[in-house]
Scaffold this motif. Structure first.
Motif, mmCIF file in Angstrom:
data_model
loop_
_atom_site.group_PDB
_atom_site.id
_atom_site.type_symbol
_atom_site.label_atom_id
_atom_site.label_comp_id
_atom_site.label_asym_id
_atom_site.label_seq_id
_atom_site.Cartn_x
_atom_site.Cartn_y
_atom_site.Cartn_z
ATOM 1 N N ARG A 469 0.834 -1.206 0.000
ATOM 2 C CA ARG A 469 0.000 0.000 0.000
ATOM 3 C C ARG A 469 0.873 1.262 0.000
ATOM 4 N N ALA A 470 1.969 1.196 0.758
ATOM 5 C CA ALA A 470 2.868 2.346 0.814
ATOM 6 C C ALA A 470 3.473 2.633 -0.557
ATOM 7 N N LEU A 471 3.848 1.579 -1.268
ATOM 8 C CA LEU A 471 4.412 1.765 -2.609
ATOM 9 C C LEU A 471 3.391 2.403 -3.541
ATOM 10 N N ARG A 472 2.164 1.931 -3.473
ATOM 11 C CA ARG A 472 1.111 2.492 -4.318
ATOM 12 C C ARG A 472 0.869 3.960 -3.981
ATOM 13 N N ALA A 473 0.788 4.278 -2.681
ATOM 14 C CA ALA A 473 0.583 5.666 -2.264
ATOM 15 C C ALA A 473 1.737 6.537 -2.714
ATOM 16 N N PHE A 474 2.945 5.952 -2.712
ATOM 17 C CA PHE A 474 4.114 6.701 -3.152
ATOM 18 C C PHE A 474 3.966 7.136 -4.608
ATOM 19 N N GLY A 475 3.470 6.229 -5.431
ATOM 20 C CA GLY A 475 3.269 6.579 -6.833
ATOM 21 C C GLY A 475 2.260 7.700 -7.013
ATOM 22 N N ILE A 476 1.183 7.672 -6.220
ATOM 23 C CA ILE A 476 0.171 8.727 -6.298
ATOM 24 C C ILE A 476 0.757 10.059 -5.838
ATOM 25 N N LEU A 477 1.521 10.023 -4.756
ATOM 26 C CA LEU A 477 2.148 11.249 -4.262
ATOM 27 C C LEU A 477 3.135 11.808 -5.279
ATOM 28 N N ASN A 478 3.837 10.926 -5.938
ATOM 29 C CA ASN A 478 4.802 11.376 -6.929
ATOM 30 C C ASN A 478 4.117 12.130 -8.060
ATOM 31 N N GLU A 479 2.960 11.610 -8.485
ATOM 32 C CA GLU A 479 2.195 12.297 -9.518
ATOM 33 C C GLU A 479 1.617 13.605 -8.977
ATOM 34 N N ALA A 480 1.211 13.609 -7.714
ATOM 35 C CA ALA A 480 0.687 14.831 -7.100
ATOM 36 C C ALA A 480 1.749 15.924 -7.086
ATOM 37 N N VAL A 481 2.965 15.558 -6.729
ATOM 38 C CA VAL A 481 4.060 16.525 -6.721
ATOM 39 C C VAL A 481 4.266 17.097 -8.128
ATOM 40 N N ARG A 482 4.242 16.227 -9.127
ATOM 41 C CA ARG A 482 4.446 16.689 -10.504
ATOM 42 C C ARG A 482 3.363 17.696 -10.896
ATOM 43 N N ARG A 483 2.126 17.409 -10.527
ATOM 44 C CA ARG A 483 1.023 18.296 -10.901
ATOM 45 C C ARG A 483 1.096 19.624 -10.146
ATOM 46 N N LEU A 484 1.448 19.575 -8.889
ATOM 47 C CA LEU A 484 1.562 20.818 -8.119
ATOM 48 C C LEU A 484 2.716 21.670 -8.621
ATOM 49 N N GLU A 485 3.807 21.040 -8.993
ATOM 50 C CA GLU A 485 4.934 21.801 -9.536
ATOM 51 C C GLU A 485 4.583 22.407 -10.894
ATOM 52 N N ALA A 486 3.714 21.735 -11.633
ATOM 53 C CA ALA A 486 3.330 22.250 -12.953
ATOM 54 C C ALA A 486 2.521 23.540 -12.842
ATOM 55 N N ILE A 487 1.778 23.716 -11.758
ATOM 56 C CA ILE A 487 0.965 24.938 -11.619
ATOM 57 C C ILE A 487 1.658 25.982 -10.747
ATOM 58 N N ALA A 488 2.901 25.729 -10.356
ATOM 59 C CA ALA A 488 3.623 26.694 -9.513
ATOM 60 C C ALA A 488 3.657 28.098 -10.111
ATOM 61 N N PRO A 489 3.833 28.260 -11.436
ATOM 62 C CA PRO A 489 3.843 29.626 -11.999
ATOM 63 C C PRO A 489 2.527 30.382 -11.809
ATOM 64 N N LEU A 490 1.435 29.649 -11.596
ATOM 65 C CA LEU A 490 0.133 30.303 -11.431
ATOM 66 C C LEU A 490 -0.060 30.850 -10.019
ATOM 67 N N ARG A 491 0.801 30.436 -9.107
ATOM 68 C CA ARG A 491 0.637 30.883 -7.717
ATOM 69 C C ARG A 491 0.723 32.402 -7.622
ATOM 70 N N ALA A 492 1.653 33.003 -8.337
ATOM 71 C CA ALA A 492 1.834 34.453 -8.263
ATOM 72 C C ALA A 492 0.616 35.212 -8.787
ATOM 73 N N LYS A 493 -0.170 34.580 -9.640
ATOM 74 C CA LYS A 493 -1.346 35.230 -10.205
ATOM 75 C C LYS A 493 -2.590 35.026 -9.338
ATOM 76 N N GLU A 494 -2.508 34.143 -8.351
ATOM 77 C CA GLU A 494 -3.655 33.852 -7.496
ATOM 78 C C GLU A 494 -3.885 35.002 -6.522
ATOM 79 N N ASP A 495 -5.104 35.560 -6.525
ATOM 80 C CA ASP A 495 -5.380 36.718 -5.681
ATOM 81 C C ASP A 495 -5.900 36.341 -4.297
ATOM 82 N N SER A 496 -6.122 35.058 -4.051
ATOM 83 C CA SER A 496 -6.622 34.623 -2.747
ATOM 84 C C SER A 496 -5.465 34.113 -1.891
ATOM 85 N N GLN A 497 -5.242 34.774 -0.774
ATOM 86 C CA GLN A 497 -4.198 34.326 0.134
ATOM 87 C C GLN A 497 -4.529 32.943 0.700
ATOM 88 N N ARG A 498 -5.778 32.668 0.839
ATOM 89 C CA ARG A 498 -6.201 31.365 1.354
ATOM 90 C C ARG A 498 -5.820 30.240 0.384
#
Length: 628
Positions: A469-498
């Protein structure tokens, strides 16, 4: 021959377990490395199963119901309630297929309220929205503020106040405290009537205020035969409030029932109907919030609710309960969050679903929205709670107003909330990550932390299953990291501090949870190989404990995974740097508090022998755990 055959079987099982785990760990090597082989990285990131877990949900129905009685999608129920009618069908977020995400924007104008110096003035019907978070030190302060509100209402109308008490067992002490405070309210009201020229001029001043006592759980109960002005009768009625053992709390249906019964009576008697609710939980019929709001608007009935702060980005709080007969402790989930229409934080803690009780600094979404839209007040009672359990239960539960001003939830109706969120790629991707990493939707994300089998023969299959289960979760987290890093440039344009805070914390957690899972698998592998002797004479189970000390892979593990301490420390430092960024960007907020807690908890694991009382199993049928 049979002895040798048995030895060969045991040896084969041990070798098989180790090979599977070490092969699994070898795959993880490529997910940890930022600059690894392109072919290796491609193998992990394009794994069909992992990709499906992120894309499959996007094809599901995300239409929002236009019905006021049912809210579709991944809705968290955060309001309690009750009526004699059965609860309407609802869709809960922990089982929902929807990928709609919560949206929060700062709009100070919408949540502004008049100061205390204006409470005595008549501001007219529907001139202002209600107050979304009046933080008070206790019921005494809340009752005094409530008295001022009743005086304001009485200046132009005779008033009928309906008190609605939560019948849950956890509210009995609160009910007693409220009962003892009642005389102060009515004494202050009497003084106000004598001093206020408008009230003093009335010939029927003795009947200016009528009171009714009700309580709710799965149904609704009446404790005063008719509206009364008799304080001893009111106190006696409060003492008669029962404990609802069903655990159901249907606040919004109770609100509607109150409006339907007492609204027309108030109108015929030329009275103002006001509803006061006392509850320490969110409840079970939050899908009916919009219908309850419309009913309150129809009868111009403000709702004043005395409740607790919502759990930070999470539906549940954990309450501790001790069985009086056997002295065994149990931990019970109660609905008390989140503070937004949908959660904006991960429901996962890197090993299983969250068990914490972090405060959000705001009230439960549905309850706060009801108070705001009806023109009432949400009284938030922060502070330590004796029965509150879970990690962070003793941390500071009150945040500074100025620090939280930019993080106010946007209290829109859910369908509007979802529509606004869906217009932002940045917010939608954060919600996708939260949805996919939801152990309530994906039970395989729950990895065992307590009560592993004690004998080597029984421990092996448990260890292997949870390592898988840990290995499977690791793969999901790895993809999550990739997706979050892909939208990092949009953070500066986000007007909600929340939303920036939601991104910053989720990214830090995904980075650190990869390290945590790798450490967990190292701990399982080492335990399987060594099978250490227990240190406690009465030990009968193994727990895996968290620690700040990182487990160093042995030579065999390094050889098979190509991951050494330098690489682990590199990944951990990256996560720690992001947590420090959260603290620096969002000081004095729940996001910074959570970041500090993650850092303090550490990301290493070790197995420890423990004693589990056998009566949890042998006497379980004799223990009736209450529904709080």
């Amino acid at each position: 021959m049979s002895k040798k055959s048995s030895e060969y079987t045991a040896l084969s099982m041990s070798v098989g377990v180790h090979v599977v785990i070490l092969l699994a760990m070898a795959l993880i090597k490529f997910t940890l490395l930022d600059d690894g082989s392109e072919v290796a990285v491609e193998t992990v990131f394009t794994d069909e199963r992992t990709q499906q877990e992120f894309t499959q949900e996007l094809d599901l129905n995300t239409e929002v119901s236009e019905s006021l009685s049912v809210v579709s999608g991944a809705a968290i129920s955060t309001a309690s309630g009750g009526s004699s009618a059965p609860a309407v069908s609802q869709t809960k977020i922990e089982t929902s297929e929807s990928l709609k995400e919560p949206e929060i924007q700062v709009n100070v104008a919408q949540v502004s309220m008049p100061g205390a110096n204006m409470l005595g003035e008549d501001l007219g019907e529907s001139e202002i929205k209600g107050e979304t978070g009046a933080v008070v030190e206790g019921y005494g302060a809340a009752m005094s503020r409530l008295t001022q509100e009743i005086v304001r209402l009485m200046r132009n109308d005779k008033v009928h106040v309906v008190w609605l008490f939560d019948e849950s067992e956890s509210m009995k002490d609160d009910q007693a405290e409220i009962r003892d405070q009642f005389h102060k309210v009515y004494e202050e009201l009497q003084i106000a009537q004598e001093q206020d020229d408008n009230l003093k001029s009335r010939k029927d001043s003795d009947a200016t205020l009528l009171t009714t006592i009700l309580s709710y759980g799965a149904g609704i109960n009446t404790h005063t035969a008719k509206p009364t002005t008799d304080i001893p009768e009111i106190k006696k009625a409060i003492d008669q409030i029962p404990i609802d053992t069903t655990g159901e709390e249907n606040l919004f249906q109770s609100i509607m029932a109150v409006c339907d019964k007492y609204g027309p009576l108030a109108q015929r008697g030329h009275r103002k109907l006001a509803i006061v609710v006392l509850s320490d939980e969110g409840g079970d019929d939050g899908q009916a919030v919009e219908e309850a709001i419309e009913r309150c608007r129809r009868f111009k009935a403000p709702v004043y609710l005395m409740g607790r702060e919502a759990i930070f980005g999470y539906p549940y709080a954990r309450m501790e309960w001790t069985d009086p007969k056997f002295g065994l402790k149990f931990w019970i989930d109660v609905r008390r969050g989140p503070e937004t229409a949908f959660p904006e934080a991960l429901q996962y803690d890197g090993l299983h679903r969250r068990w914490d009780s972090f405060s959000s600094g705001f009230g439960c979404y549905e309850q706060v929205r009801l108070c705001r839209e009806s023109g009432g007040i949400y009284f938030m009672l922060p502070g330590d709670e004796e029965n509150l359990a879970g990690r962070a239960r003793h941390l500071e539960r009150k945040f500074e107003f100025l620090a939280m001003k930019e993080y106010q939830p946007l209290l829109l109706a859910r369908r509007e909330y979802e529509q606004e969120r869906g217009q932002s790629k940045f917010r939608q991707e954060i919600w996708n990550v939260i949805s996919v990493l939801n152990p309530y939707q994906d039970d395989k994300l729950n990895i065992k932390e307590h009560w592993y089998a004690f004998t080597p023969e029984e421990f092996r299959p448990e260890g292997l299953e949870n390592a898988s289960r840990a290995l499977r979760a690791f793969g999901i987290l790895n993809e999550a990291v990739r997706r979050l890093e892909a939208i990092a440039p949009l953070r500066a344009k986000e007007d909600s501090q929340r939303w920036r805070a939601a991104y910053d914390l989720a990214y830090a957690q995904c980075l650190s949870f990869r390290v945590r899972l790798f450490q967990y698998m190292l701990a399982v592998d080492s335990h399987l190989k060594q099978m250490p002797e227990p240190k406690k004479p009465n030990a009968n189970r193994w727990n895996v404990n968290r620690t700040k000390k990182m487990r160093e892979p042995d030579e065999e593990q390094i050889r098979r995974t190509k991951v050494d301490m330098d690489e682990l420390n590199k990944q951990l430092d990256k996560a720690k740097e992001q947590y420090e960024f959260v603290k620096q960007q969002h000081p004095g907020t729940p996001w910074a508090q959570r970041a500090q807690w993650e850092l303090n908890s550490g990301f290493g694991f070790y197995f420890v022998d423990v004693f589990r009382d056998p009566r949890y199993d042998t006497m379980r049928d004799q223990i009736k755990v209450p529904n709080l």
